[in-house]
Write a protein that holds these residues in place. Structure first.
Motif, PDB file in Angstrom:
ATOM      1  N   ARG A   1       0.860  -1.189   0.000  1.00 33.17           N
ATOM      2  CA  ARG A   1       0.000   0.000   0.000  1.00 33.17           C
ATOM      3  C   ARG A   1       0.893   1.235   0.000  1.00 33.17           C
ATOM      4  NH1 ARG A   1      -5.779  -0.925  -0.247  1.00 33.17           N
ATOM      5  NH2 ARG A   1      -6.362  -2.512   1.228  1.00 33.17           N
ATOM      6  N   ILE A   2       0.670   2.143  -0.955  1.00 28.48           N
ATOM      7  CA  ILE A   2       1.499   3.325  -1.114  1.00 28.48           C
ATOM      8  C   ILE A   2       0.621   4.565  -1.134  1.00 28.48           C
ATOM      9  CG2 ILE A   2       3.164   4.520  -2.596  1.00 28.48           C
ATOM     10  CD1 ILE A   2       3.793   1.745  -3.836  1.00 28.48           C
ATOM     11  N   ILE A   3       0.997   5.553  -0.325  1.00 28.23           N
ATOM     12  CA  ILE A   3       0.340   6.857  -0.332  1.00 28.23           C
ATOM     13  C   ILE A   3       1.366   7.896  -0.770  1.00 28.23           C
ATOM     14  CG2 ILE A   3      -0.766   8.650   1.063  1.00 28.23           C
ATOM     15  CD1 ILE A   3      -1.698   6.377   2.942  1.00 28.23           C
ATOM     16  N   SER A   4       0.999   8.718  -1.740  1.00 28.59           N
ATOM     17  CA  SER A   4       1.844   9.815  -2.184  1.00 28.59           C
ATOM     18  C   SER A   4       1.154  11.128  -1.846  1.00 28.59           C
ATOM     19  CB  SER A   4       2.084   9.717  -3.690  1.00 28.59           C
ATOM     20  OG  SER A   4       2.957  10.724  -4.137  1.00 28.59           O
ATOM     21  N   GLU A   5       1.947  12.174  -1.654  1.00 28.44           N
ATOM     22  CA  GLU A   5       1.346  13.483  -1.390  1.00 28.44           C
ATOM     23  C   GLU A   5       2.174  14.570  -2.062  1.00 28.44           C
ATOM     24  OE1 GLU A   5       2.554  16.162   0.400  1.00 28.44           O
ATOM     25  OE2 GLU A   5       4.359  15.280   1.250  1.00 28.44           O
ATOM     26  N   GLY A   6       1.552  15.724  -2.255  1.00 27.32           N
ATOM     27  CA  GLY A   6       2.277  16.823  -2.858  1.00 27.32           C
ATOM     28  C   GLY A   6       1.416  18.062  -3.012  1.00 27.32           C
ATOM     29  N   GLY A   7       2.081  19.168  -3.268  1.00 28.58           N
ATOM     30  CA  GLY A   7       1.387  20.396  -3.599  1.00 28.58           C
ATOM     31  C   GLY A   7       1.170  20.477  -5.100  1.00 28.58           C
ATOM     32  N   VAL A   8       0.044  21.037  -5.515  1.00 25.48           N
ATOM     33  CA  VAL A   8      -0.302  21.095  -6.933  1.00 25.48           C
ATOM     34  C   VAL A   8      -0.843  22.475  -7.288  1.00 25.48           C
ATOM     35  CG1 VAL A   8      -0.757  18.619  -7.212  1.00 25.48           C
ATOM     36  CG2 VAL A   8      -2.607  20.144  -6.437  1.00 25.48           C
ATOM     37  N   GLY A   9      -0.798  22.772  -8.580  1.00 22.52           N
ATOM     38  CA  GLY A   9      -1.455  23.946  -9.111  1.00 22.52           C
ATOM     39  C   GLY A   9      -2.800  23.574  -9.702  1.00 22.52           C
ATOM     40  N   THR A  10      -3.514  24.582 -10.206  1.00 20.07           N
ATOM     41  CA  THR A  10      -4.853  24.325 -10.726  1.00 20.07           C
ATOM     42  C   THR A  10      -4.886  24.393 -12.244  1.00 20.07           C
ATOM     43  OG1 THR A  10      -5.515  26.655 -10.658  1.00 20.07           O
ATOM     44  CG2 THR A  10      -5.888  25.345  -8.665  1.00 20.07           C
TER      45      THR A  10
ATOM     46  N   LEU B   1     -11.107  25.805  -8.535  1.00 20.88           N
ATOM     47  CA  LEU B   1     -10.325  25.386  -7.382  1.00 20.88           C
ATOM     48  C   LEU B   1      -9.536  26.566  -6.823  1.00 20.88           C
ATOM     49  CD1 LEU B   1      -8.928  21.967  -8.677  1.00 20.88           C
ATOM     50  CD2 LEU B   1     -10.623  22.280  -6.858  1.00 20.88           C
ATOM     51  N   ASP B   2      -9.306  26.529  -5.512  1.00 25.06           N
ATOM     52  CA  ASP B   2      -8.568  27.589  -4.832  1.00 25.06           C
ATOM     53  C   ASP B   2      -7.428  26.995  -4.009  1.00 25.06           C
ATOM     54  OD1 ASP B   2     -10.228  29.805  -5.615  1.00 25.06           O
ATOM     55  OD2 ASP B   2     -11.729  29.112  -4.166  1.00 25.06           O
ATOM     56  N   PRO B   3      -6.415  27.810  -3.710  1.00 30.69           N
ATOM     57  CA  PRO B   3      -5.388  27.351  -2.774  1.00 30.69           C
ATOM     58  C   PRO B   3      -5.998  26.889  -1.460  1.00 30.69           C
ATOM     59  CG  PRO B   3      -4.652  29.334  -3.882  1.00 30.69           C
ATOM     60  CD  PRO B   3      -6.094  29.134  -4.282  1.00 30.69           C
ATOM     61  N   ARG B   4      -5.404  25.851  -0.907  1.00 37.54           N
ATOM     62  CA  ARG B   4      -5.839  25.155   0.301  1.00 37.54           C
ATOM     63  C   ARG B   4      -7.065  24.278   0.084  1.00 37.54           C
ATOM     64  NH1 ARG B   4      -3.121  29.453   3.362  1.00 37.54           N
ATOM     65  NH2 ARG B   4      -1.750  28.400   4.865  1.00 37.54           N
ATOM     66  N   ASP B   5      -7.436  23.993  -1.162  1.00 40.35           N
ATOM     67  CA  ASP B   5      -8.380  22.915  -1.439  1.00 40.35           C
ATOM     68  C   ASP B   5      -7.604  21.601  -1.471  1.00 40.35           C
ATOM     69  OD1 ASP B   5     -10.541  24.638  -1.710  1.00 40.35           O
ATOM     70  OD2 ASP B   5     -10.467  24.657  -3.909  1.00 40.35           O
TER      71      ASP B   5
ATOM     72  N   LEU C   1      -4.873  31.667 -14.788  1.00 36.56           N
ATOM     73  CA  LEU C   1      -6.174  31.371 -14.185  1.00 36.56           C
ATOM     74  C   LEU C   1      -6.374  32.226 -12.926  1.00 36.56           C
ATOM     75  CD1 LEU C   1      -6.383  27.466 -14.247  1.00 36.56           C
ATOM     76  CD2 LEU C   1      -7.486  29.054 -15.814  1.00 36.56           C
ATOM     77  N   VAL C   2      -7.440  32.913 -12.849  1.00 28.17           N
ATOM     78  CA  VAL C   2      -7.929  33.584 -11.634  1.00 28.17           C
ATOM     79  C   VAL C   2      -7.013  34.713 -11.166  1.00 28.17           C
ATOM     80  CG1 VAL C   2      -8.787  33.282  -9.270  1.00 28.17           C
ATOM     81  CG2 VAL C   2      -9.055  31.426 -10.942  1.00 28.17           C
ATOM     82  N   ALA C   3      -5.804  34.363 -10.687  1.00 23.24           N
ATOM     83  CA  ALA C   3      -4.919  35.380 -10.121  1.00 23.24           C
ATOM     84  C   ALA C   3      -3.490  34.881 -10.115  1.00 23.24           C
ATOM     85  CB  ALA C   3      -5.343  35.719  -8.692  1.00 23.24           C
ATOM     86  N   GLN C   4      -2.550  35.815 -10.056  1.00 22.23           N
ATOM     87  CA  GLN C   4      -1.155  35.437  -9.919  1.00 22.23           C
ATOM     88  C   GLN C   4      -0.888  34.945  -8.500  1.00 22.23           C
ATOM     89  OE1 GLN C   4       1.605  38.447 -11.200  1.00 22.23           O
ATOM     90  NE2 GLN C   4       0.739  38.582 -13.262  1.00 22.23           N
ATOM     91  N   TRP C   5       0.148  34.165  -8.350  1.00 23.19           N
ATOM     92  CA  TRP C   5       0.529  33.647  -7.044  1.00 23.19           C
ATOM     93  C   TRP C   5       1.940  34.125  -6.721  1.00 23.19           C
ATOM     94  CZ3 TRP C   5       4.886  30.552  -7.116  1.00 23.19           C
ATOM     95  CH2 TRP C   5       5.252  30.052  -8.364  1.00 23.19           C
ATOM     96  N   SER C   6       2.310  34.012  -5.449  1.00 21.40           N
ATOM     97  CA  SER C   6       3.642  34.423  -5.036  1.00 21.40           C
ATOM     98  C   SER C   6       4.361  33.272  -4.336  1.00 21.40           C
ATOM     99  CB  SER C   6       3.577  35.628  -4.087  1.00 21.40           C
ATOM    100  OG  SER C   6       3.141  35.232  -2.806  1.00 21.40           O
ATOM    101  N   HIS C   7       5.685  33.330  -4.365  1.00 15.65           N
ATOM    102  CA  HIS C   7       6.495  32.315  -3.703  1.00 15.65           C
ATOM    103  C   HIS C   7       6.234  32.318  -2.197  1.00 15.65           C
ATOM    104  CE1 HIS C   7      10.196  30.325  -2.203  1.00 15.65           C
ATOM    105  NE2 HIS C   7      10.054  29.617  -3.300  1.00 15.65           N
ATOM    106  N   ASP C   8       6.004  33.480  -1.615  1.00 17.98           N
ATOM    107  CA  ASP C   8       5.716  33.571  -0.180  1.00 17.98           C
ATOM    108  C   ASP C   8       4.415  32.860   0.167  1.00 17.98           C
ATOM    109  OD1 ASP C   8       8.020  34.959   0.378  1.00 17.98           O
ATOM    110  OD2 ASP C   8       7.063  36.946   0.334  1.00 17.98           O
ATOM    111  N   ASP C   9       3.427  32.918  -0.738  1.00 20.44           N
ATOM    112  CA  ASP C   9       2.174  32.204  -0.501  1.00 20.44           C
ATOM    113  C   ASP C   9       2.417  30.710  -0.387  1.00 20.44           C
ATOM    114  OD1 ASP C   9       0.777  34.583  -0.600  1.00 20.44           O
ATOM    115  OD2 ASP C   9       0.241  34.361  -2.725  1.00 20.44           O
TER     116      ASP C   9
END
Length: 273
Positions: A90-99, A104-108, A219-227
């Motif tokens: 059984r393998i679980i992977s995780e990661g941060g993704v863009g939209t 979809l919004d950040p923190r979904d 899409l929607v808005a620009q993002w920042s590295h600090d975010d």
């Protein structure tokens, strides 16, 4: 290898800052061994950590094994060779993704049920002995347990299905590339492939938990590295707890058909191993 382990976690950006699994502050987690490396046919493996959740042993590595001087294809081969030799099921992977989906919004959270592979790493395999049927490529049982535990830990938006578009990176995608994927995918990342293929090749169940950290370009808005930095550091312990509780509840042997979707190749004259 003399380690036998039935569960594995491929750590990404979501757990990196939490010293996974220790940052979850779970009394049932015990660190067994650290700084483990293994010689593989594809080079020296990334560093693994061995821990237990109650009575279940788990192998984990950071950032999908990616590191300087090692191709991402070889890093994936190294990881899954170790998993195969250890007997991981059984393998679980995780990661941060863009939209790619503008709704979809950040923190979904998204627990995808399918993928699109836009990478060029299509031939990443361990030995080529199998025909891999990619129906239900993301295990329904692992996904449902991830969904259940995400709902317990998080009161934000959780999407229980979606399409993950895999690109090569290491750069992010251009606005034109995101526009091409819009309507065909929901999230964009760089890790589900070849992991999903290699998991099927070794006969293991695989699913992923992905946290939206930025809007796709255009899409929607620009993002920042600090975010991105803020999201990663603030939410890593929660993501760690979701994964640990999922392992705690997952039986080793499920009722899914994942292992049956790996067929012996018919090309016996080419692959004789």
């Amino acid at each position: 290898m003399d380690i036998q382990v039935e569960y594995a976690v491929i750590g990404g950006s979501g757990t990196l800052s939490s010293d996974f699994p220790l940052g979850a502050n779970d009394s049932g987690v015990l660190l067994i061994d650290d700084d483990l490396q293994f010689a593989t046919p594809y080079g020296l493996s990334p560093i693994f950590r061995l821990f237990s959740v109650d009575d279940k042993k788990v192998l984990t590595c950071k950032m999908h094994g990616w590191r300087s001087g090692v191709s991402r294809a070889d890093a994936s081969r190294q990881i899954f060779w170790v998993f195969r030799e250890a007997g991981v099921k059984r393998i679980i992977s995780e990661g941060g993704v863009g939209t790619a989906n503008h709704l979809l919004d950040p923190r979904d959270f998204v627990i995808p049920d399918d993928y699109l592979d836009f990478s060029v790493r299509k031939d990443v395999e361990l030995d080529g002995r199998y025909l891999l049927v990619m129906r239900d490529s993301l295990c329904g049982e692992v996904r449902s347990t991830l969904i259940e535990n995400t709902r317990k830990q998080y009161d934000g938006r959780i999407f229980t299905r979606g399409i993950y578009a895999n690109t090569d990176g290491r750069h992010f995608e251009s606005p034109a590339e995101v526009a091409m994927m819009k309507g065909h995918a929901d999230i964009i990342g760089q890790s589900i492939c070849p992991e999903v293929y290699l998991a099927r090749e070794i006969g293991a169940c695989f699913a992923g938990l992905y946290f939206v950290v930025n809007y796709g370009e255009g899409l929607v808005a620009q993002w920042s590295h600090d975010d991105l930095k803020t999201i990663f550091y603030d939410d890593a312990p929660m993501i760690s707890r979701i994964i640990i509780d999922t392992i705690r509840q997952l039986p080793v042997n499920g009722q899914c058909e994942c292992k049956d979707l790996r067929k012996e190749t018919l090309l016996k004259g080419i692959y004789n191993k």
